[in-house]
Scaffold this motif. Structure first.
Motif, PDB file in Angstrom:
ATOM      1  N   THR A 102       7.117 -16.845  10.812  1.00 57.32           N
ATOM      2  CA  THR A 102       7.161 -16.897   9.321  1.00 57.32           C
ATOM      3  C   THR A 102       8.771 -17.005   9.029  1.00 57.32           C
ATOM      4  O   THR A 102       9.772 -16.231   9.497  1.00 57.32           O
ATOM      5  N   LYS A 157       0.895 -12.497  14.650  1.00 57.71           N
ATOM      6  CA  LYS A 157       2.181 -12.936  15.277  1.00 57.71           C
ATOM      7  C   LYS A 157       2.492 -14.397  14.676  1.00 57.71           C
ATOM      8  O   LYS A 157       3.241 -15.032  15.553  1.00 57.71           O
ATOM      9  N   THR A 204      12.329 -16.618   6.822  1.00 62.67           N
ATOM     10  CA  THR A 204      12.726 -15.704   5.756  1.00 62.67           C
ATOM     11  C   THR A 204      12.561 -16.031   4.474  1.00 62.67           C
ATOM     12  O   THR A 204      12.381 -17.208   4.071  1.00 62.67           O
ATOM     13  N   ASP A 227      13.551 -17.606  12.212  1.00 62.02           N
ATOM     14  CA  ASP A 227      11.734 -16.876  11.896  1.00 62.02           C
ATOM     15  C   ASP A 227      11.397 -15.996  12.760  1.00 62.02           C
ATOM     16  O   ASP A 227      11.801 -16.209  13.878  1.00 62.02           O
ATOM     17  N   ARG A 228      10.614 -15.006  12.261  1.00 57.58           N
ATOM     18  CA  ARG A 228      10.183 -13.978  13.209  1.00 57.58           C
ATOM     19  C   ARG A 228       8.486 -14.066  13.072  1.00 57.58           C
ATOM     20  O   ARG A 228       8.105 -14.228  12.132  1.00 57.58           O
ATOM     21  N   PRO A 229       7.879 -13.334  14.203  1.00 58.62           N
ATOM     22  CA  PRO A 229       6.629 -13.472  14.206  1.00 58.62           C
ATOM     23  C   PRO A 229       6.042 -12.155  13.100  1.00 58.62           C
ATOM     24  O   PRO A 229       6.741 -11.137  13.113  1.00 58.62           O
ATOM     25  N   GLN A 230       5.206 -12.428  12.619  1.00 54.65           N
ATOM     26  CA  GLN A 230       4.737 -11.273  11.349  1.00 54.65           C
ATOM     27  C   GLN A 230       3.229 -11.329  11.529  1.00 54.65           C
ATOM     28  O   GLN A 230       2.258 -12.103  11.881  1.00 54.65           O
ATOM     29  N   GLY A 231       2.768  -9.989  11.189  1.00 55.07           N
ATOM     30  CA  GLY A 231       1.374  -9.558  11.113  1.00 55.07           C
ATOM     31  C   GLY A 231       0.957  -9.705  12.471  1.00 55.07           C
ATOM     32  O   GLY A 231       1.335  -9.666  13.647  1.00 55.07           O
ATOM     33  N   ARG A 232      -0.507  -9.175  12.641  1.00 57.01           N
ATOM     34  CA  ARG A 232      -1.242  -9.134  13.776  1.00 57.01           C
ATOM     35  C   ARG A 232      -1.287 -10.298  14.636  1.00 57.01           C
ATOM     36  O   ARG A 232      -1.422 -10.166  15.770  1.00 57.01           O
ATOM     37  N   PRO A 280      16.745 -11.143   3.639  1.00 57.13           N
ATOM     38  CA  PRO A 280      15.423 -10.837   2.861  1.00 57.13           C
ATOM     39  C   PRO A 280      15.323 -11.076   1.372  1.00 57.13           C
ATOM     40  O   PRO A 280      16.089 -11.878   1.074  1.00 57.13           O
ATOM     41  N   PHE A 315       7.748  -0.824   2.914  1.00 54.07           N
ATOM     42  CA  PHE A 315       8.053  -1.389   4.258  1.00 54.07           C
ATOM     43  C   PHE A 315       7.138  -0.928   5.556  1.00 54.07           C
ATOM     44  O   PHE A 315       6.339  -1.168   5.730  1.00 54.07           O
ATOM     45  N   SER A 316       7.873   0.113   6.183  1.00 54.85           N
ATOM     46  CA  SER A 316       7.050   0.769   7.272  1.00 54.85           C
ATOM     47  C   SER A 316       6.212   1.955   7.043  1.00 54.85           C
ATOM     48  O   SER A 316       5.071   2.143   7.447  1.00 54.85           O
TER      49      SER A 316
END
Length: 314
Positions: A44, A41, A46, A34-39, A9, A230-231
């Motif tokens: 993205t 997906k 790091t 890399d991970r899916p981000q946002g609505r 991060p 964050f959350s």
């Protein structure tokens, strides 16, 4: 000397940038996939990967650092030292044994307190007045290795997890730069941890994000700022998730207007926000997010007229 940096991060980026700026030979960077981000997906990278690519460094992104092929790729970089900061995976002994100078970790707590994956958030949620960074040698246990040095950073009432991540990331980079010459010339301290004083900061769950209105106003204030940006925290209103992004600092408890009222009851609606009964008084919600909507100032939400005094958040 070859250094491999491992982190994921934004917390880890200042340490990587400091190593590069000071002229250390960073031969590779290891980060999470890399991970899916946002609505939508969108896949993205790091923050650490983005920083590494800006500097033209090779990047490894193993799904499992314990996999033999991942260890082999890392070994091919011939690291003399591995520096980690919030990497996100436990390193196996095969990795810990690779570099002659060992594996260092920039950990966001004052060890042995708050070992584990969410030390910054947990320290705020628990109402700590200070936290800090510990530079340590890594061992096979969870944050159990010998300590090298610590730096203390106060937690102010105005802080949330976002501001503390930034403060601690900069403090950690500075600490790393101060201690690295001593580590390399063999004069750095090596202080065993007292396991009897250890506490653990497990990763946050969905239940950690839910507000218990029977708790004290101060505890609710701490929980919300420990989860922001964050959350965020949440409660239920009309059987739907109602997110809370900001709560005003409690100034008093035991409000006469709240006597005999069920915790979670909306006591008032004004430009100041939404006043909600707690276990010992009340708190003001100042930034909220109704289900299906964007986050907004509570005063803006109130002007819509959909929430009434006496509504109960559960």
């Amino acid at each position: 000397m070859n250094i491999v940096f491992m982190g994921t991060p934004a917390f880890a980026v200042p340490s990587l940038e400091a190593l590069i700026a000071e002229g250390y030979n960073v031969v590779g960077v290891v980060t999470q996939p890399d991970r899916p981000q946002g609505r939508k997906k969108v896949l993205t990278p790091t923050p650490v990967k983005e920083a590494a690519l800006r500097h033209g460094l090779p990047v490894l992104q193993p799904h499992r650092m314990r996999a033999p092929e991942a260890v082999g790729e890392l070994a091919a970089l011939r690291p003399d030292l591995i520096v980690t900061a919030a990497y996100g995976q436990i390193l196996p002994k095969a990795v810990l044994d690779l570099p002659q100078y060992g594996c260092l970790n920039v950990h966001g707590s004052l060890l042995p307190a708050y070992r584990g994956g969410a030390p910054i958030q947990r320290s705020i949620i628990n109402g700590e007045k200070e936290t800090g960074v510990t530079l340590m040698y890594m061992a096979e246990g969870l944050d159990t290795g010998d300590m090298i040095e610590k730096v203390v950073v106060p937690i102010e009432d105005e802080d949330n997890s976002g501001t503390m991540f930034e403060k601690l990331s900069l403090a950690g980079a500075k600490l790393l730069m101060e201690q690295l010459p001593l580590i390399l010339n063999g004069t750095a301290k090596r202080i065993p941890q007292n396991n009897e004083e250890a506490s653990y900061a497990s990763n946050l769950s969905r239940e950690d994000e839910r507000i218990d209105w029977t708790a004290s106003s101060r505890d609710i204030f701490n929980r919300v700022r420990g989860l922001v940006p964050f959350s965020g925290a949440f409660t239920l209103w009309n059987d739907e998730v109602f997110k809370i992004w900001s709560v005003a600092k409690p100034t008093m408890t035991g409000s006469a207007s709240a006597t005999g009222v069920v915790p979670g009851t909306v006591l008032g609606l004004s430009e100041q926000g939404i006043e909600v009964k707690t276990g010992d008084g009340s708190v003001w919600l100042t930034r909220v997010q109704p289900a299906g909507k964007k986050a907004m100032e509570a005063a803006e939400f109130i002007r819509g007229g959909v929430m009434k005094k006496g509504a109960v958040l559960s």
